[in-house]
Design an enzyme around this catalytic site. Structure first.
Site, PDB file in Angstrom:
ATOM      1  N   ARG B 128       0.788  -1.447  -0.084  1.00 20.02           N
ATOM      2  CA  ARG B 128      -0.048   0.224   0.578  1.00 20.02           C
ATOM      3  C   ARG B 128       0.334   1.148   0.124  1.00 20.02           C
ATOM      4  O   ARG B 128       1.025   1.886   0.638  1.00 20.02           O
ATOM      5  CB  ARG B 128      -0.711  -0.162   1.313  1.00 20.02           C
ATOM      6  CG  ARG B 128      -1.416  -1.256   1.287  1.00 20.02           C
ATOM      7  CD  ARG B 128      -3.023  -1.658   1.749  1.00 20.02           C
ATOM      8  NE  ARG B 128      -4.653  -1.143   1.311  1.00 20.02           N
ATOM      9  CZ  ARG B 128      -5.512  -1.243   1.632  1.00 20.02           C
ATOM     10  NH1 ARG B 128      -4.967  -1.392   3.205  1.00 20.02           N
ATOM     11  NH2 ARG B 128      -6.392  -1.171   1.466  1.00 20.02           N
ATOM     12  N   GLN B 133      -0.797   2.832  -5.945  1.00 11.77           N
ATOM     13  CA  GLN B 133      -2.319   3.439  -5.283  1.00 11.77           C
ATOM     14  C   GLN B 133      -3.599   3.582  -6.127  1.00 11.77           C
ATOM     15  O   GLN B 133      -4.767   2.501  -5.743  1.00 11.77           O
ATOM     16  CB  GLN B 133      -2.637   4.605  -5.202  1.00 11.77           C
ATOM     17  CG  GLN B 133      -2.182   5.236  -3.377  1.00 11.77           C
ATOM     18  CD  GLN B 133      -2.139   6.462  -2.620  1.00 11.77           C
ATOM     19  OE1 GLN B 133      -3.133   7.091  -4.039  1.00 11.77           O
ATOM     20  NE2 GLN B 133      -2.376   7.138  -1.790  1.00 11.77           N
ATOM     21  N   SER B 139      -8.618  -1.599  -1.379  1.00  9.49           N
ATOM     22  CA  SER B 139      -9.603   0.005  -1.244  1.00  9.49           C
ATOM     23  C   SER B 139     -10.931   0.051  -1.854  1.00  9.49           C
ATOM     24  O   SER B 139     -11.863   0.576  -2.222  1.00  9.49           O
ATOM     25  CB  SER B 139      -8.264   1.049  -1.610  1.00  9.49           C
ATOM     26  OG  SER B 139      -7.697   1.083  -0.883  1.00  9.49           O
ATOM     27  N   TYR B 232      -2.897  -1.195   8.965  1.00  7.68           N
ATOM     28  CA  TYR B 232      -3.756  -1.454  10.006  1.00  7.68           C
ATOM     29  C   TYR B 232      -3.572  -1.704  11.437  1.00  7.68           C
ATOM     30  O   TYR B 232      -2.801  -0.622  11.755  1.00  7.68           O
ATOM     31  CB  TYR B 232      -4.077  -3.316   9.321  1.00  7.68           C
ATOM     32  CG  TYR B 232      -4.922  -3.737   8.674  1.00  7.68           C
ATOM     33  CD1 TYR B 232      -5.703  -3.999   8.458  1.00  7.68           C
ATOM     34  CD2 TYR B 232      -3.738  -3.821   7.260  1.00  7.68           C
ATOM     35  CE1 TYR B 232      -6.383  -4.010   7.074  1.00  7.68           C
ATOM     36  CE2 TYR B 232      -3.912  -4.260   6.335  1.00  7.68           C
ATOM     37  CZ  TYR B 232      -5.523  -4.159   5.869  1.00  7.68           C
ATOM     38  OH  TYR B 232      -5.944  -4.701   4.678  1.00  7.68           O
TER      39      TYR B 232
END
Lengths: 372, 372
Positions: B128, B133, B139, B232
């Site tokens: 990530r 992206q 996502s 996370y």
């Protein structure tokens, strides 16, 4: 002006019945309004389980000052949906009945009310004048229905309503068209806009264009006007209707979502979305037809069902307010409380004044007997 | 760097398979992206019916330059959900497989890929980092899921999300709490806010508070922090978790809607909403547990089902992106196309560069064989 005490001369009782129509989760009175009634010396009797569908347990009513018991034998009985003839036969002579009574279509039921000596006030018949706005249950429930129609459309649409900008690119907003811009249509436009769609409204009454724009939606001008009385559209001529349909059919193909709300009281709903229009829509588009109960605004609508035709989902929910029973009941209960306050004086006695245009307009049974 | 032509020396083929998991309506490539691939000299083969669930008929793919045929025997196979071992056995040795592959949990499947000589790239394993992206399928799909979770909550809630002001009075906005503020949580907050709710976010990572506020939502500060790696949260200590649960349990009772999104990759989802917290909620409240697939964030969640416990509706949808297949597929297809452009050069030849941290990170099978 007629002043009446209850038959025994004691306190008037307000009965809140458990709705008998399948799927009806609303209730005609909510606990937070009971004090406004008991303050006048009225007694509220709630049928056990009446509020269950709206997440209102019996004890929430009793804590607010009601009792549970036989609501059908109360002096004033409050209902949500039009009672059946069997329901009407449970009422004692002289009962005042207040609720949605569908007087234009449920003529047998209205006759049964008259025969049974019931004084009945239909919330649909309350004149739509400023002073009676607080009693306007058609509007309060249409607000709920318009909001729910958009949620249903958003749920069925395989696309986002809002524009989404991501690292991998952008998806455009959904295009939503609302046909018929009354209270439900305006709430649908506002909700669709709020959720991020590009919202467009259409109505045969050109004067609502400003309201459409006031919620941030666009106005679809098809060049056909049919302003009518009482906030409803007049019926179009055959030629006007043909032109309207042709232009609408062409316009509809550009929308992802079409929500139709066109009702003519006591009559079959007008067809606004033809089969040809449905064929012209993109695969995956959604129609929510809010006029299913009177036949639908879409030619392919199957009232009460969700169907897929020409890769377009056509939903025809018949009782959207019942899907959101907490707030639908709360708003409805406020409407009824305002009406109650008009026909019960501050000493808790019935004071039905037929010289009041609101009272006279709402009354669909029992007036003749009063006058005689 | 390894440059490989397809076994026959001809054009590389990209296979778009029909998903085999029940209820999966997404497709890994959409017509509008085909030109980006054919421009490189790639050939796209679509399994008949692959796009049906996403409203994409075979002819829409062929008009965009694809052919229909056996997508499983292509040189590069694109999937949405992790293929089963039976699916993997349909692939020829040397195939490049790209999709959600659940490498942390589907270890048998990954072993089968290795055994079959497949080079596999799991979109979940793409680092990530900024440069990747555009490939971040976690996502893009979480965005869809967060949006859909709010629609589901709004649909189940017996109240309005927005504040409503009517002639008969006002109803307050719904209060929505989102637990876990990653991409899904943030989109849920933004959607709840957009629809008119009073939205509040909570996460054990205090650094997301600013993001929560940036979408107009409030931050719920419980005084417990657990920032971790890769976006996370780290796992909380037992004592921290006990304090968190106690404070959350107290806070939850004040909300009409709770949406939970707390995931720990490859592990059971943490319990955030205890049975006690559910008992403390108002009748009619709604929980949407987005962590159902790994056991759920609510103690009473029944994965894949809607249940009612203590008068609270607890929904555990397992594949929200599949409910909105048009845009979910489109976003996913863009993610895969960006990844494809990283491993196929402009002449349409495979150019897998394991010195690229994105390529290396995403590869879950086939690298060892390449190195040997």
């Amino acid at each position: 002006m007629t002043e009446t005490e209850s038959p025994t001369g004691s306190t008037l009782t307000i009965g809140v019945v458990k709705e008998t129509k399948p799927g009806e989760r609303r209730v005609a009175l909510v606990p937070k309004l009971i004090e406004r009634l008991t303050r006048r010396g009225l007694k509220v009797v709630v049928e056990p389980g009446a509020g269950a569908g709206a997440q209102l347990a019996d004890d929430v009513f009793t804590e607010a000052g009601a009792t549970t018991g036989d609501a059908w034998s109360a002096d004033i009985v409050l209902t949500v949906v039009p009672p059946s003839i069997a329901d009407i036969e449970r009422l004692k002579p002289g009962t005042v009945l207040i609720g949605f009574l569908a007087p234009l279509t449920n003529t047998d039921e209205v006759a049964a009310m008259k025969k049974a000596g019931i004084t009945a006030f239909a919330v649909e018949s309350i004149p739509r004048i400023s002073r009676a706005q607080g009693m306007d249950a058609l509007s309060s429930q249409a607000n709920v229905a318009g909001y729910r129609a958009v949620l249903l459309a958003a749920q069925r649409l395989p696309k986002f309503f809002p524009m989404l900008t991501t690292a991998a690119g952008t998806v455009p907003p959904a295009k939503a068209l609302v046909l018929g811009v009354g209270v439900a249509g305006l709430q649908a436009l506002a909700t669709a806009k709020r959720l991020g769609a590009q919202a467009t409204g259409y109505d045969v009454r050109p004067e609502v264009a400003e309201q459409v724009r006031s919620v941030g939606a666009q106005w679809l001008d098809l060049g056909i006007e049919a302003a009518g009385e009482g906030g409803y559209a007049r019926e179009l001529t055959e030629e006007e209707r043909a032109r309207q349909q042709q232009r609408l059919t062409e316009a509809i193909g550009g929308f992802d979502v079409v929500i139709t709300t066109a009702l003519v009281p006591g009559r079959k709903a007008p067809t606004l979305v033809t089969a040809e229009a449905v064929r012209g829509m993109k695969a995956g588009s959604v129609i929510v037809d809010m006029a299913g109960e009177t036949g639908g605004n879409c030619e392919l609508t199957d009232p009460g069902k969700d169907i897929v035709a020409h890769d377009v989902t056509i939903c025809s929910p018949l009782n959207l307010p019942a899907e959101m029973p907490v707030h639908a009941s709360e708003l409805y209960a406020r409407n009824l409380t305002e009406l109650l306050e008009l026909i019960v004086d501050t000493d808790g006695k019935l004071a039905i004044d037929f010289s009041d245009e609101v009272v006279a307009g709402a009354c669909v049974a029992g007036r003749d007997e009063e006058v005689n």
